[in-house]
Design a protein around this motif. Structure first.
Motif, PDB file in Angstrom:
ATOM      1  N   PHE A   1     -80.244  10.013 -49.130  1.00 21.01           N
ATOM      2  CA  PHE A   1     -79.506   9.930 -47.889  1.00 21.01           C
ATOM      3  C   PHE A   1     -80.532   9.169 -46.813  1.00 21.01           C
ATOM      4  O   PHE A   1     -81.944   9.799 -46.581  1.00 21.01           O
ATOM      5  CB  PHE A   1     -79.208  11.589 -47.376  1.00 21.01           C
ATOM      6  N   VAL A   2     -80.270   8.244 -46.179  1.00 25.80           N
ATOM      7  CA  VAL A   2     -81.113   7.562 -45.203  1.00 25.80           C
ATOM      8  C   VAL A   2     -80.440   7.842 -43.893  1.00 25.80           C
ATOM      9  O   VAL A   2     -79.156   7.469 -43.514  1.00 25.80           O
ATOM     10  CB  VAL A   2     -81.228   6.188 -45.368  1.00 25.80           C
ATOM     11  N   PRO A   3     -80.897   8.487 -42.735  1.00 27.16           N
ATOM     12  CA  PRO A   3     -80.340   8.791 -41.660  1.00 27.16           C
ATOM     13  C   PRO A   3     -79.829   7.451 -40.772  1.00 27.16           C
ATOM     14  O   PRO A   3     -80.592   6.359 -40.942  1.00 27.16           O
ATOM     15  CB  PRO A   3     -81.532   9.532 -40.651  1.00 27.16           C
ATOM     16  N   ALA A   4     -78.775   7.289 -40.281  1.00 26.73           N
ATOM     17  CA  ALA A   4     -78.141   6.247 -39.548  1.00 26.73           C
ATOM     18  C   ALA A   4     -78.997   5.715 -38.635  1.00 26.73           C
ATOM     19  O   ALA A   4     -78.880   4.443 -38.421  1.00 26.73           O
ATOM     20  CB  ALA A   4     -76.723   6.698 -38.976  1.00 26.73           C
ATOM     21  N   GLU A   5     -79.912   6.693 -37.712  1.00 25.19           N
ATOM     22  CA  GLU A   5     -80.553   5.836 -36.745  1.00 25.19           C
ATOM     23  C   GLU A   5     -81.793   5.136 -37.330  1.00 25.19           C
ATOM     24  O   GLU A   5     -82.397   4.337 -36.745  1.00 25.19           O
ATOM     25  CB  GLU A   5     -81.310   7.113 -35.914  1.00 25.19           C
ATOM     26  N   LEU A   6     -82.180   5.346 -38.627  1.00 26.11           N
ATOM     27  CA  LEU A   6     -83.127   4.527 -39.266  1.00 26.11           C
ATOM     28  C   LEU A   6     -82.593   2.930 -39.753  1.00 26.11           C
ATOM     29  O   LEU A   6     -83.211   2.216 -40.135  1.00 26.11           O
ATOM     30  CB  LEU A   6     -83.796   5.058 -40.597  1.00 26.11           C
ATOM     31  N   LEU A   7     -81.393   3.003 -39.853  1.00 28.21           N
ATOM     32  CA  LEU A   7     -80.546   1.775 -40.084  1.00 28.21           C
ATOM     33  C   LEU A   7     -80.124   0.917 -39.004  1.00 28.21           C
ATOM     34  O   LEU A   7     -79.772  -0.496 -39.084  1.00 28.21           O
ATOM     35  CB  LEU A   7     -79.235   1.988 -41.120  1.00 28.21           C
ATOM     36  N   VAL A   8     -80.287   1.379 -37.603  1.00 26.81           N
ATOM     37  CA  VAL A   8     -80.003   0.375 -36.664  1.00 26.81           C
ATOM     38  C   VAL A   8     -81.298  -0.454 -36.222  1.00 26.81           C
ATOM     39  O   VAL A   8     -82.207   0.106 -36.205  1.00 26.81           O
ATOM     40  CB  VAL A   8     -79.632   1.389 -35.475  1.00 26.81           C
ATOM     41  N   PRO A   9     -80.846  -1.518 -36.092  1.00 25.04           N
ATOM     42  CA  PRO A   9     -81.891  -2.580 -35.568  1.00 25.04           C
ATOM     43  C   PRO A   9     -82.782  -2.047 -34.435  1.00 25.04           C
ATOM     44  O   PRO A   9     -82.068  -1.554 -33.378  1.00 25.04           O
ATOM     45  CB  PRO A   9     -81.455  -3.876 -35.521  1.00 25.04           C
ATOM     46  N   CYS A  10     -84.119  -2.587 -34.460  1.00 27.28           N
ATOM     47  CA  CYS A  10     -84.904  -2.069 -33.312  1.00 27.28           C
ATOM     48  C   CYS A  10     -84.605  -3.420 -32.162  1.00 27.28           C
ATOM     49  O   CYS A  10     -84.528  -4.467 -32.527  1.00 27.28           O
ATOM     50  CB  CYS A  10     -86.375  -2.178 -33.566  1.00 27.28           C
ATOM     51  N   PRO A  11     -84.515  -3.136 -30.950  1.00 35.16           N
ATOM     52  CA  PRO A  11     -84.151  -3.944 -30.064  1.00 35.16           C
ATOM     53  C   PRO A  11     -85.201  -4.973 -29.777  1.00 35.16           C
ATOM     54  O   PRO A  11     -86.510  -4.480 -29.770  1.00 35.16           O
ATOM     55  CB  PRO A  11     -83.930  -3.167 -28.525  1.00 35.16           C
ATOM     56  N   ILE A  12     -84.933  -6.245 -29.627  1.00 32.21           N
ATOM     57  CA  ILE A  12     -85.844  -7.316 -29.456  1.00 32.21           C
ATOM     58  C   ILE A  12     -85.669  -7.915 -27.989  1.00 32.21           C
ATOM     59  O   ILE A  12     -84.478  -8.252 -27.900  1.00 32.21           O
ATOM     60  CB  ILE A  12     -86.244  -8.261 -30.447  1.00 32.21           C
ATOM     61  N   SER A  13     -86.586  -7.869 -27.300  1.00 28.93           N
ATOM     62  CA  SER A  13     -86.351  -8.303 -25.878  1.00 28.93           C
ATOM     63  C   SER A  13     -85.863 -10.122 -25.917  1.00 28.93           C
ATOM     64  O   SER A  13     -86.567 -10.689 -26.530  1.00 28.93           O
ATOM     65  CB  SER A  13     -87.452  -8.599 -24.645  1.00 28.93           C
ATOM     66  N   ASP A  14     -84.791 -10.600 -25.074  1.00 30.61           N
ATOM     67  CA  ASP A  14     -84.624 -11.909 -24.966  1.00 30.61           C
ATOM     68  C   ASP A  14     -85.058 -12.333 -23.604  1.00 30.61           C
ATOM     69  O   ASP A  14     -84.659 -13.499 -23.275  1.00 30.61           O
ATOM     70  CB  ASP A  14     -83.374 -12.188 -25.176  1.00 30.61           C
ATOM     71  N   ARG A  15     -86.089 -11.698 -23.025  1.00 26.98           N
ATOM     72  CA  ARG A  15     -86.518 -12.019 -21.727  1.00 26.98           C
ATOM     73  C   ARG A  15     -87.286 -13.507 -21.720  1.00 26.98           C
ATOM     74  O   ARG A  15     -87.907 -13.795 -22.666  1.00 26.98           O
ATOM     75  CB  ARG A  15     -87.528 -10.840 -21.289  1.00 26.98           C
ATOM     76  N   ALA A  16     -86.954 -13.972 -20.490  1.00 32.80           N
ATOM     77  CA  ALA A  16     -87.807 -15.410 -20.341  1.00 32.80           C
ATOM     78  C   ALA A  16     -88.850 -15.191 -19.551  1.00 32.80           C
ATOM     79  O   ALA A  16     -88.740 -14.659 -18.586  1.00 32.80           O
ATOM     80  CB  ALA A  16     -86.910 -16.415 -19.875  1.00 32.80           C
ATOM     81  N   ALA A  17     -90.188 -15.695 -19.980  1.00 35.55           N
ATOM     82  CA  ALA A  17     -91.362 -15.305 -19.115  1.00 35.55           C
ATOM     83  C   ALA A  17     -91.523 -16.485 -18.198  1.00 35.55           C
ATOM     84  O   ALA A  17     -91.355 -17.685 -18.631  1.00 35.55           O
ATOM     85  CB  ALA A  17     -92.524 -15.234 -20.249  1.00 35.55           C
ATOM     86  N   GLN A  18     -91.373 -16.301 -17.058  1.00 29.71           N
ATOM     87  CA  GLN A  18     -91.900 -17.217 -15.990  1.00 29.71           C
ATOM     88  C   GLN A  18     -93.258 -17.098 -15.354  1.00 29.71           C
ATOM     89  O   GLN A  18     -93.697 -18.106 -14.672  1.00 29.71           O
ATOM     90  CB  GLN A  18     -91.007 -16.762 -14.804  1.00 29.71           C
ATOM     91  N   THR A  19     -93.935 -16.015 -15.534  1.00 20.98           N
ATOM     92  CA  THR A  19     -95.337 -15.914 -15.070  1.00 20.98           C
ATOM     93  C   THR A  19     -96.167 -15.000 -16.127  1.00 20.98           C
ATOM     94  O   THR A  19     -95.790 -14.550 -17.150  1.00 20.98           O
ATOM     95  CB  THR A  19     -95.354 -14.794 -13.859  1.00 20.98           C
ATOM     96  N   TYR A  20     -97.457 -15.149 -15.898  1.00 19.62           N
ATOM     97  CA  TYR A  20     -98.682 -14.491 -16.873  1.00 19.62           C
ATOM     98  C   TYR A  20     -97.974 -12.707 -16.870  1.00 19.62           C
ATOM     99  O   TYR A  20     -98.111 -12.249 -18.072  1.00 19.62           O
ATOM    100  CB  TYR A  20     -99.741 -14.519 -16.482  1.00 19.62           C
ATOM    101  N   ARG A  21     -97.665 -12.316 -15.806  1.00 19.24           N
ATOM    102  CA  ARG A  21     -97.222 -10.992 -15.826  1.00 19.24           C
ATOM    103  C   ARG A  21     -95.834 -10.829 -16.725  1.00 19.24           C
ATOM    104  O   ARG A  21     -96.034  -9.971 -17.566  1.00 19.24           O
ATOM    105  CB  ARG A  21     -97.021 -10.273 -14.625  1.00 19.24           C
ATOM    106  N   ASP A  22     -95.106 -11.743 -16.826  1.00 15.41           N
ATOM    107  CA  ASP A  22     -93.755 -11.697 -17.410  1.00 15.41           C
ATOM    108  C   ASP A  22     -94.414 -11.746 -18.851  1.00 15.41           C
ATOM    109  O   ASP A  22     -93.671 -11.018 -19.781  1.00 15.41           O
ATOM    110  CB  ASP A  22     -93.068 -12.901 -17.270  1.00 15.41           C
ATOM    111  N   LEU A  23     -95.292 -12.535 -19.383  1.00 15.71           N
ATOM    112  CA  LEU A  23     -95.629 -12.772 -20.532  1.00 15.71           C
ATOM    113  C   LEU A  23     -96.310 -11.464 -21.206  1.00 15.71           C
ATOM    114  O   LEU A  23     -96.191 -11.016 -22.167  1.00 15.71           O
ATOM    115  CB  LEU A  23     -96.772 -13.689 -20.573  1.00 15.71           C
TER     116      LEU A  23
END
Length: 58
Positions: free
Chosen positions: A6-28
């Motif tokens: 048995f593998v808990p369902a929460e372990l099978l859900v992908p981890c979110p990856i940001s699709d944020r676009a960096a505009q500044t060094y702070r954003d990076l």
């Protein structure tokens, strides 16, 4: 008949990856932190699934 551990369902859900676009060094910096958190999430899930499989004798 195949028995699977048995593998808990929460372990099978992908981890979110940001699709944020960096505009500044702070954003990076924010984007790098978000990607680090995603990697930590994924690594934690891989480790937890590994423990589950080892405990099940798979």
């Amino acid at each position: 008949m195949t028995v699977a551990p048995f593998v808990p369902a929460e372990l099978l859900v992908p981890c979110p990856i940001s699709d944020r676009a960096a505009q500044t060094y702070r954003d990076l910096a924010v984007l790098a932190t978000e990607h680090l958190r995603s990697a930590e999430c994924a690594n934690g899930k891989v480790e937890a699934i590994g423990v589950t499989l080892i405990e099940a004798g798979a």
